[in-house]
Design an enzyme around this catalytic site. Structure first.
Site, mmCIF file in Angstrom:
data_model
loop_
_atom_site.group_PDB
_atom_site.id
_atom_site.type_symbol
_atom_site.label_atom_id
_atom_site.label_comp_id
_atom_site.label_asym_id
_atom_site.label_seq_id
_atom_site.Cartn_x
_atom_site.Cartn_y
_atom_site.Cartn_z
ATOM 1 C CB SER A 166 -0.954 0.052 1.182
ATOM 2 O OG SER A 166 -0.742 -0.876 2.130
ATOM 3 C CG HIS A 198 -2.652 -0.216 -3.705
ATOM 4 N ND1 HIS A 198 -2.937 1.095 -3.398
ATOM 5 C CD2 HIS A 198 -2.862 -0.921 -2.568
ATOM 6 C CE1 HIS A 198 -3.294 1.165 -2.128
ATOM 7 N NE2 HIS A 198 -3.258 -0.042 -1.607
ATOM 8 C CG ASN A 214 -3.127 3.830 0.953
ATOM 9 O OD1 ASN A 214 -4.317 3.941 1.235
ATOM 10 N ND2 ASN A 214 -2.550 2.664 0.732
HETATM 11 C C1 LIG Z 1 -5.308 0.732 2.796
HETATM 12 C C2 LIG Z 1 -5.120 0.561 1.351
HETATM 13 O O1 LIG Z 1 -3.997 0.280 0.945
HETATM 14 C C3 LIG Z 1 -6.164 0.794 0.330
HETATM 15 C C4 LIG Z 1 -7.555 0.498 0.736
HETATM 16 O O2 LIG Z 1 -8.064 -0.562 0.506
HETATM 17 S S1 LIG Z 1 -8.325 1.710 1.556
HETATM 18 C C5 LIG Z 1 -9.908 1.051 1.912
HETATM 19 C C6 LIG Z 1 -10.811 1.186 0.738
HETATM 20 N N1 LIG Z 1 -12.092 0.685 1.111
HETATM 21 C C7 LIG Z 1 -13.052 1.470 1.578
HETATM 22 O O3 LIG Z 1 -12.899 2.680 1.666
HETATM 23 C C8 LIG Z 1 -14.293 0.761 1.990
HETATM 24 C C9 LIG Z 1 -15.302 1.706 2.562
HETATM 25 N N2 LIG Z 1 -16.487 0.953 2.935
HETATM 26 C C10 LIG Z 1 -17.415 0.555 2.039
HETATM 27 O O4 LIG Z 1 -17.329 0.841 0.849
HETATM 28 C C11 LIG Z 1 -18.558 -0.240 2.576
HETATM 29 O O5 LIG Z 1 -18.704 0.033 3.944
HETATM 30 C C12 LIG Z 1 -18.399 -1.785 2.346
HETATM 31 C C13 LIG Z 1 -18.476 -2.074 0.846
HETATM 32 C C14 LIG Z 1 -17.098 -2.346 2.898
HETATM 33 C C15 LIG Z 1 -19.504 -2.513 3.071
HETATM 34 O O6 LIG Z 1 -20.708 -1.972 2.680
HETATM 35 P P1 LIG Z 1 -22.003 -2.004 3.620
HETATM 36 O O7 LIG Z 1 -23.129 -1.532 2.790
HETATM 37 O O8 LIG Z 1 -21.710 -1.310 4.886
HETATM 38 O O9 LIG Z 1 -22.129 -3.477 4.069
HETATM 39 P P2 LIG Z 1 -22.752 -4.714 3.375
HETATM 40 O O10 LIG Z 1 -24.178 -4.440 2.990
HETATM 41 O O11 LIG Z 1 -22.467 -5.832 4.311
HETATM 42 O O12 LIG Z 1 -21.863 -4.896 2.085
HETATM 43 C C16 LIG Z 1 -22.104 -4.232 0.842
HETATM 44 C C17 LIG Z 1 -21.891 -5.235 -0.240
HETATM 45 O O13 LIG Z 1 -20.531 -5.678 -0.240
HETATM 46 C C18 LIG Z 1 -20.499 -7.106 -0.150
HETATM 47 N N3 LIG Z 1 -19.308 -7.499 0.589
HETATM 48 C C19 LIG Z 1 -18.787 -6.899 1.693
HETATM 49 N N4 LIG Z 1 -17.627 -7.496 2.014
HETATM 50 C C20 LIG Z 1 -17.414 -8.474 1.085
HETATM 51 C C21 LIG Z 1 -16.383 -9.440 0.877
HETATM 52 N N5 LIG Z 1 -15.285 -9.474 1.655
HETATM 53 N N6 LIG Z 1 -16.499 -10.291 -0.161
HETATM 54 C C22 LIG Z 1 -17.570 -10.250 -0.978
HETATM 55 N N7 LIG Z 1 -18.565 -9.336 -0.849
HETATM 56 C C23 LIG Z 1 -18.486 -8.483 0.194
HETATM 57 C C24 LIG Z 1 -21.782 -7.467 0.560
HETATM 58 O O14 LIG Z 1 -22.185 -8.773 0.259
HETATM 59 C C25 LIG Z 1 -22.761 -6.448 -0.019
HETATM 60 O O15 LIG Z 1 -23.216 -6.869 -1.291
HETATM 61 P P3 LIG Z 1 -24.591 -6.299 -1.892
HETATM 62 O O16 LIG Z 1 -24.450 -4.822 -2.056
HETATM 63 O O17 LIG Z 1 -24.702 -7.002 -3.182
HETATM 64 O O18 LIG Z 1 -25.651 -6.656 -0.918
HETATM 65 N N1 LIG Z 2 -5.731 -3.894 4.642
HETATM 66 C C1 LIG Z 2 -5.972 -3.123 3.608
HETATM 67 O O1 LIG Z 2 -6.985 -2.414 3.571
HETATM 68 C C2 LIG Z 2 -5.033 -3.117 2.446
HETATM 69 C C3 LIG Z 2 -3.779 -3.691 2.542
HETATM 70 N N2 LIG Z 2 -2.943 -3.680 1.459
HETATM 71 C C4 LIG Z 2 -1.633 -4.305 1.523
HETATM 72 O O2 LIG Z 2 -1.795 -5.693 1.327
HETATM 73 C C5 LIG Z 2 -0.780 -6.395 2.067
HETATM 74 C C6 LIG Z 2 -1.450 -7.390 2.993
HETATM 75 O O3 LIG Z 2 -2.303 -6.679 3.895
HETATM 76 P P1 LIG Z 2 -3.502 -7.404 4.650
HETATM 77 O O4 LIG Z 2 -4.020 -8.519 3.821
HETATM 78 O O5 LIG Z 2 -4.411 -6.341 5.102
HETATM 79 O O6 LIG Z 2 -2.733 -7.983 5.916
HETATM 80 P P2 LIG Z 2 -3.061 -9.278 6.786
HETATM 81 O O7 LIG Z 2 -2.348 -9.101 8.066
HETATM 82 O O8 LIG Z 2 -4.530 -9.544 6.772
HETATM 83 O O9 LIG Z 2 -2.396 -10.450 5.919
HETATM 84 C C7 LIG Z 2 -1.032 -10.572 5.695
HETATM 85 C C8 LIG Z 2 -0.758 -12.060 5.633
HETATM 86 O O10 LIG Z 2 0.570 -12.267 5.180
HETATM 87 C C9 LIG Z 2 1.081 -13.313 5.961
HETATM 88 N N3 LIG Z 2 2.519 -13.425 5.896
HETATM 89 C C10 LIG Z 2 3.450 -12.886 6.723
HETATM 90 N N4 LIG Z 2 4.669 -13.314 6.361
HETATM 91 C C11 LIG Z 2 4.507 -14.135 5.271
HETATM 92 C C12 LIG Z 2 5.390 -14.897 4.477
HETATM 93 N N5 LIG Z 2 6.701 -14.921 4.709
HETATM 94 N N6 LIG Z 2 4.885 -15.634 3.470
HETATM 95 C C13 LIG Z 2 3.566 -15.638 3.223
HETATM 96 N N7 LIG Z 2 2.683 -14.949 3.965
HETATM 97 C C14 LIG Z 2 3.144 -14.195 4.970
HETATM 98 C C15 LIG Z 2 0.554 -13.001 7.344
HETATM 99 O O11 LIG Z 2 0.709 -14.096 8.214
HETATM 100 P P3 LIG Z 2 0.934 -13.768 9.812
HETATM 101 O O12 LIG Z 2 -0.307 -13.096 10.247
HETATM 102 O O13 LIG Z 2 1.132 -15.124 10.389
HETATM 103 O O14 LIG Z 2 2.142 -12.896 9.908
HETATM 104 C C16 LIG Z 2 -0.899 -12.706 7.009
HETATM 105 O O15 LIG Z 2 -1.687 -13.876 6.918
HETATM 106 C C17 LIG Z 2 0.055 -5.333 2.766
HETATM 107 O O16 LIG Z 2 1.156 -5.010 1.949
HETATM 108 C C18 LIG Z 2 -0.901 -4.160 2.859
HETATM 109 O O17 LIG Z 2 -0.249 -2.936 2.940
HETATM 110 C C19 LIG Z 2 -3.316 -3.136 0.254
HETATM 111 C C20 LIG Z 2 -4.570 -2.602 0.113
HETATM 112 C C21 LIG Z 2 -5.500 -2.507 1.215
#
Ligand SMILES: CC(=O)CC(=O)SCCNC(=O)CCNC(=O)[C@H](O)C(C)(C)COP(=O)(O)OP(=O)(O)OC[C@H]1O[C@@H](n2cnc3c(N)ncnc32)[C@H](O)[C@@H]1OP(=O)(O)O
Ligand SMILES: NC(=O)C1=CN([C@@H]2O[C@H](COP(=O)(O)OP(=O)(O)OC[C@H]3O[C@@H](n4cnc5c(N)ncnc54)[C@H](OP(=O)(O)O)[C@@H]3O)[C@@H](O)[C@H]2O)C=CC1
Length: 291
Positions: free
Chosen positions: A118, A139, A189
């Site tokens: 990320s 990503h 991000n």
């Molecule tokens: C950190 C990084 O590196 C980058 C990132 O990812 S940053 C994070 C980006 N993500 C966001 O910002 C998510 C923000 N949140 C949302 O968009 C919404 O809250 C959400 C989509 C997660 C959930 O939505 P919600 O309306 O509150 O809940 P919910 O009704 O349970 O889910 C909406 C839909 O998603 C589906 N869903 C949720 N999680 C799911 C999953 N893991 N797998 C499959 N489907 C899923 C649900 O089944 C539902 O489907 P329908 O619309 O067809 O009914």
């Molecule tokens: N969370 C988010 O919203 C997002 C995350 N990302 C990125 O995706 C990546 C994964 O994040 P996320 O899935 O949230 O993290 P999680 O903690 O859910 O998953 C990471 C997984 O990697 C495993 N792991 C650690 N070391 C190894 C290894 N040597 N070989 C294989 N697997 C390993 C961990 O195991 P253990 O727990 O045992 O260490 C864990 O199961 C990160 O780089 C994150 O920045 C990108 C977009 C969105």
């Protein structure tokens, strides 16, 4: 042609990527540190696809076919013959570099490697591989089966062909892409995490409670989740790692991680994946704020 996909890390992102790739018709191998972790990722995929069947998003046949295309385990030997391997292990630079070094000897010369990092610079991770021209940032957003975007980030050496293959893969998953330059945090991000960090400062300084901050942003800015709820959803460990990359990489104090974020991570309260963060998810009647 890309047909066999490898995914390293069976956590929330890894299992989401494996989920959408298997549904799109690819053969997928997903690994984690041990077989039990990898199996747990597969259980999550099964539960999420089952929900998609119940909601009539996919057919029962598609579900069964996709599950039939998925294999899990804990050894790099499983990536033999893979065309594209996506690294989605924890957000720790040294860990990712070690994984990449171990991965390369198991791959054919033509195989492409992508990282789902990320925030860590793609060029820096590419230098731990034997193929920087075949290395790219893909990503995905959380939750992967729902979110439409994949950010594509080219490192300094990434070839045009590698970009085109990653783009075609993204298209076949039914997702849209946005291209970002290789700077800390890329696009999403760079913008999203300072907002989340600021929400944590708002809590830290007592401007509002957890509930007030989340309600304010949900109802006042139409965000689907409040910033603290979203931080828990992303994982506070991942949020802190991203802030540290922004802080160090851009050398600007405006990216200083909030001390309260640091404290939560030190406590191991890293959010929904462990049952506790800014909310405690272990209550029968729904999440309860921890402050
Ligand atoms: C950190 C990084 O590196 C980058 C990132 O990812 S940053 C994070 C980006 N993500 C966001 O910002 C998510 C923000 N949140 C949302 O968009 C919404 O809250 C959400 C989509 C997660 C959930 O939505 P919600 O309306 O509150 O809940 P919910 O009704 O349970 O889910 C909406 C839909 O998603 C589906 N869903 C949720 N999680 C799911 C999953 N893991 N797998 C499959 N489907 C899923 C649900 O089944 C539902 O489907 P329908 O619309 O067809 O009914
Ligand atoms: N969370 C988010 O919203 C997002 C995350 N990302 C990125 O995706 C990546 C994964 O994040 P996320 O899935 O949230 O993290 P999680 O903690 O859910 O998953 C990471 C997984 O990697 C495993 N792991 C650690 N070391 C190894 C290894 N040597 N070989 C294989 N697997 C390993 C961990 O195991 P253990 O727990 O045992 O260490 C864990 O199961 C990160 O780089 C994150 O920045 C990108 C977009 C969105």
């Amino acid at each position: 042609m890309v047909q066999k996909i490898g995914v390293i890390g069976a956590g929330q992102m890894g299992n989401g990527i494996a989920h959408v790739a298997a549904l799109a018709g690819y053969d997928v191998v997903m690994t984690d540190v041990d077989d039990a972790r990898a199996e747990a990722g597969l259980d999550t995929i099964r539960a999420n696809m089952d929900r998609q069947v119940r909601k009539e998003k996919i057919t029962d046949q598609a579900f069964r076919d996709a599950m039939g295309r998925l294999r899990v385990g804990s050894t790099m030997a499983l990536f033999d013959g893979a065309d594209l391997v996506i690294e989605a292990a924890s957000e720790k630079e040294e860990l990712k570099k070690a994984i990449l070094r171990e991965l390369c000897p198991h791959l054919g010369a033509e195989a492409i490697i992508a990282t789902n990092t990320s925030s860590i610079p793609i060029t820096r991770l590419a230098s731990s591989t034997d193929r920087p021209e075949k290395f790219i940032g893909m990503h995905f957003m959380n939750p992967v089966p729902v979110m439409k975007l994949v950010e594509l980030i080219r490192g300094i050496a990434t070839s045009e062909e590698t970009y085109k293959i990653a783009r075609a893969f993204t298209d076949r998953l039914g997702k849209d892409s946005a291209s970002a330059e290789d700077f800390p945090g890329f696009i999403v991000n760079r913008i999203l995490l300072p907002m989340i960090n600021e929400a944590i400062y708002t809590l830290y300084e007592g401007v509002g409670s957890v509930e007030a901050i989340d309600t304010a942003m949900k109802l006042g800015a139409n965000h689907p989740m409040g910033p603290l709820q979203l931080a828990d959803f992303i994982g506070l460990d991942t949020c802190l790692s991203i802030m540290q990359v922004l802080h160090e990489g851009l050398a600007d104090s405006k990216y200083r991680p909030c001390p309260l974020l640091v404290k939560y991570v030190e406590a191991g309260w890293v959010g929904r994946k462990v049952g506790r963060g800014f909310y405690d998810y272990r209550h029968e009647n729904g999440p309860v704020p921890t402050r």
